[in-house]
Design an enzyme around this catalytic site. Structure first.
Site, PDB file in Angstrom:
ATOM      1  N   LYS A 280       0.843  -1.196   0.000  1.00 29.04           N
ATOM      2  CA  LYS A 280       0.000   0.000   0.000  1.00 29.04           C
ATOM      3  C   LYS A 280       0.883   1.252   0.000  1.00 29.04           C
ATOM      4  O   LYS A 280       2.007   1.207   0.486  1.00 29.04           O
ATOM      5  CB  LYS A 280      -0.859   0.027   1.272  1.00 29.04           C
ATOM      6  CG  LYS A 280      -2.021  -0.942   1.271  1.00 29.04           C
ATOM      7  CD  LYS A 280      -2.880  -0.769   2.512  1.00 29.04           C
ATOM      8  CE  LYS A 280      -4.052  -1.727   2.518  1.00 29.04           C
ATOM      9  NZ  LYS A 280      -5.015  -1.509   1.424  1.00 29.04           N
ATOM     10  N   ARG A 354     -10.444 -11.358   1.624  1.00 30.12           N
ATOM     11  CA  ARG A 354     -11.241 -12.460   1.051  1.00 30.12           C
ATOM     12  C   ARG A 354     -10.492 -13.786   1.128  1.00 30.12           C
ATOM     13  O   ARG A 354     -11.092 -14.847   1.225  1.00 30.12           O
ATOM     14  CB  ARG A 354     -11.636 -12.089  -0.391  1.00 30.12           C
ATOM     15  CG  ARG A 354     -10.479 -11.921  -1.327  1.00 30.12           C
ATOM     16  CD  ARG A 354     -10.838 -11.124  -2.582  1.00 30.12           C
ATOM     17  NE  ARG A 354     -10.904  -9.684  -2.330  1.00 30.12           N
ATOM     18  CZ  ARG A 354     -11.212  -8.782  -3.250  1.00 30.12           C
ATOM     19  NH1 ARG A 354     -11.505  -9.151  -4.484  1.00 30.12           N
ATOM     20  NH2 ARG A 354     -11.252  -7.496  -2.932  1.00 30.12           N
TER      21      ARG A 354
HETATM   22  N1  BES Z   1      -8.296  -3.567   4.146  1.00 32.78           N
HETATM   23  C1  BES Z   1      -8.363  -3.185   2.781  1.00 32.78           C
HETATM   24  C2  BES Z   1      -9.627  -2.396   2.451  1.00 32.78           C
HETATM   25  C3  BES Z   1      -9.672  -1.000   2.993  1.00 32.78           C
HETATM   26  C4  BES Z   1      -8.922   0.002   2.396  1.00 32.78           C
HETATM   27  C5  BES Z   1     -10.503  -0.683   4.023  1.00 32.78           C
HETATM   28  C6  BES Z   1      -8.997   1.292   2.881  1.00 32.78           C
HETATM   29  C7  BES Z   1     -10.596   0.608   4.487  1.00 32.78           C
HETATM   30  C8  BES Z   1      -9.830   1.601   3.926  1.00 32.78           C
HETATM   31  C9  BES Z   1      -8.359  -4.415   1.881  1.00 32.78           C
HETATM   32  O1  BES Z   1      -7.600  -5.475   2.333  1.00 32.78           O
HETATM   33  C10 BES Z   1      -7.787  -3.990   0.586  1.00 32.78           C
HETATM   34  O2  BES Z   1      -6.653  -3.634   0.566  1.00 32.78           O
HETATM   35  N2  BES Z   1      -8.580  -4.034  -0.452  1.00 32.78           N
HETATM   36  C11 BES Z   1      -8.155  -3.614  -1.745  1.00 32.78           C
HETATM   37  C12 BES Z   1      -8.712  -4.582  -2.753  1.00 32.78           C
HETATM   38  C13 BES Z   1      -8.133  -4.415  -4.121  1.00 32.78           C
HETATM   39  C14 BES Z   1      -6.685  -4.800  -4.132  1.00 32.78           C
HETATM   40  C15 BES Z   1      -8.918  -5.290  -5.081  1.00 32.78           C
HETATM   41  C16 BES Z   1      -8.642  -2.193  -1.969  1.00 32.78           C
HETATM   42  O3  BES Z   1      -9.741  -1.857  -1.510  1.00 32.78           O
HETATM   43  O4  BES Z   1      -7.897  -1.418  -2.549  1.00 32.78           O
HETATM   44 MN    MN Z   2      -5.567  -5.314   1.753  1.00 34.40          MN
END
Ligand code: BES
Ligand code: MN
Ligand code: ZN
Length: 497
Positions: A280, A354
């Site tokens: 991230k 997931r």
């Molecule tokens: N934990 C995150 C989702 C999230 C991001 C929650 C920001 C709250 C604030 C999750 O694990 C994630 O990183 N999801 C990705 C999915 C994508 C790679 C398909 C996302 O939302 O960017």
């Molecule tokens: Mn994630």
């Protein structure tokens, strides 16, 4: 957290040290204040304050008046609810919250609260009692972990609060439910606010075990070696890049008939989500300590169940790990085999929620044969884009179940908004190298994430709550909200009726 003792008392008397009075715009006293006739001095005071423009009942405004009349009550807290005809659930709850805030740093110990308004008309007085109990109890919440250092903890003086309505069985239960909800939210908030170097999977497991000891839940914790052995290849692939031991935390509450299939609550417990090798960006990454908000919600709901002891069977299943980049971490393109036997091509290691939930869903179905499953997870940033931060996303394979959750969300003002599921979104998960990919591209990210989970749900009613936008707030009030504990608790209680 210290508990408020809630009572009911329809006779106004001056034994209380404080009185909370609702006031509508232009100093109008609601029907709920009819009992004030016995103290016309107080009623006149409200009128005078309005005439002098010192307090006109503006929505969410409060005024504390000390020694307001010759009748020896020490404090009078006036709470503005605005124009009677414009009162909404939102403005009502905000006014109650300001009342709780206004009482916070005072010496009030024993309070008579007349803010049990039945407007807007569709709300019952039980609704108002439940929300007052929840809000005043929740106002005691203070994140007080030792790592906070010199932070001065809240030391609330308030001991007891009486509501000016009859002590019917439903009103009594409403107060208990509101309080249980607040105590559950506090558990959720504490766990979520705690940094990931303290709130590890092991800490979540210990919290479950402690709750089990206090309330008599059965608990069972699965360790890494066991889970690898069992074939949880998807969950274990996320956990392989961290030295912090992952856990599958299982709890069961048996309040219903022994032969009745339980409702399973499954909560995402990623104690820190760096994204893994699909790292991230740095900005706000600290907030990924909140990525165990689903797990914390399950534990908060169990706290509330332990308090209320309702006639229902509930199991909790929490897959918990960190998601870290490492020399041995999973890489984009890696293929893993889930507990269900289905294979997954991991195209993005940041779509880890997931990957841990699918094995937890399979495990929950194999182990507990639940009648229904509700999973909750801070699953997709896309959910925030779609819905903002005021409602949680809701997706379900069964419309009556979705409706029941939507209703519970409205009742508690801890709301959900339903998004669709469908074959078109499912097709986005197609992989050339495995049964499915773990991402479905940029379009409809919340739906494709749910669609991924749906592939692991076999012939059971299932709903998925995406709480990415609601589990915490950012900015200078950064902190966990305790959502959606109130709504999930309400849903479970409604299932009994
Ligand atoms: N934990 C995150 C989702 C999230 C991001 C929650 C920001 C709250 C604030 C999750 O694990 C994630 O990183 N999801 C990705 C999915 C994508 C790679 C398909 C996302 O939302 O960017
Ligand atoms: Mn994630
Ligand atoms: Zn995550």
């Amino acid at each position: 957290m210290k508990r408020i003792s809630f009572r009911f008392d329809t006779t106004y008397n001056s034994d209380y040290d404080s009185l909370i009075i609702p006031v509508f715009a232009d100093g109008q006293l609601p029907q709920a204040c009819a009992f004030l006739d016995t103290d016309s001095e107080l009623a006149n005071l409200v009128k005078d304050l309005n005439d002098s423009a010192d307090f006109t009942g503006g929505s969410g405004k409060t005024l504390m008046v000390m020694q307001p009349s010759s009748a020896s009550i020490k404090r009078l807290l006036l709470v503005g609810f605005g124009k009677e005809e414009s009162l909404t659930a939102k403005s009502y709850l905000e006014a109650i919250k300001s009342a709780a805030g206004a009482l916070e740093n005072t010496g009030a110990i024993d309070v008579l609260n007349a803010c049990v308004l039945v407007q807007p008309a569709e709300r019952s007085s039980d609704w108002a009692v439940r929300h007052n109990a929840q809000v005043f109890q929740q106002n005691f919440y203070d994140y007080a972990h030792e790592s906070r250092g010199e932070h001065k903890n809240k030391e609330p003086k308030l001991e007891s609060m009486a509501f000016t309505v009859e002590a019917t069985p439903t009103a009594t239960f409403a107060a208990q439910q509101g309080q249980a909800s607040a105590l559950g939210m506090a558990v959720t908030q504490d766990l979520a606010n705690m940094p990931s170097n303290f709130c590890t999977p092991a800490y979540l497991a210990e919290t479950a075990i402690e709750l089990g000891k206090t309330y008599g839940f059965e608990t069972h914790i699965l360790e890494r070696a066991e889970m690898i052995e069992m074939g949880m290849g998807s969950f274990m692939s996320v956990a392989q890049g961290t030295d912090t031991p992952p856990k599958m935390i299982c709890l069961s509450y048996k309040g219903g008939a022994a032969d009745k299939a339980p409702i399973a609550l499954v909560g995402k417990g990623v104690t820190f989500d760096t994204g893994g090798i699909s790292l991230k960006p740095g900005a706000s990454m600290d907030e990924m300590k909140y990525d165990m908000g689903g797990a914390a919600t399950v534990l908060g709901v169990f706290k509330a169940l332990g308090e209320l002891k309702p006639n229902i069977n509930v199991v909790g299943v929490i897959p918990s790990t960190e998601n870290m980049p490492a020399g041995n971490a999973i890489k984009p393109g890696d293929v893993v085999t889930s507990l269900s036997g289905l294979t997954i091509e991991i195209l993005n290691t940041d779509a880890e929620g997931r990957l841990i939930l699918c094995d937890a869903l399979t495990y929950a179905q194999q182990t507990y044969k639940p009648a229904k499953i509700v999973d909750m997870a801070t699953l997709t940033g896309a959910c925030i884009v779609a819905l903002g931060k005021h409602v949680s996303g809701l997706l379900a394979n069964n419309q009556p179940m979705a409706d029941a959750l939507l209703a519970a969300g409205e009742e508690t003002y801890d709301r959900f908004w339903q998004l669709p599921l469908g074959e078109e979104w499912d097709e986005q998960l197609k992989s050339n190298f495995a049964d499915m990919a773990n991402i479905g591209g940029p379009a409809g990210g919340t739906i494709t994430a749910a669609q991924f989970l749906a592939r692991f749900v076999k012939d059971v009613d299932w709903a998925h709550l995406d709480i990415a936008g609601t589990a915490w707030v950012s900015g200078d009030k950064k902190g966990a909200t305790g959502r959606p504990v109130p709504a999930v608790l309400q849903y479970l209680l409604n299932e009994i009726k």
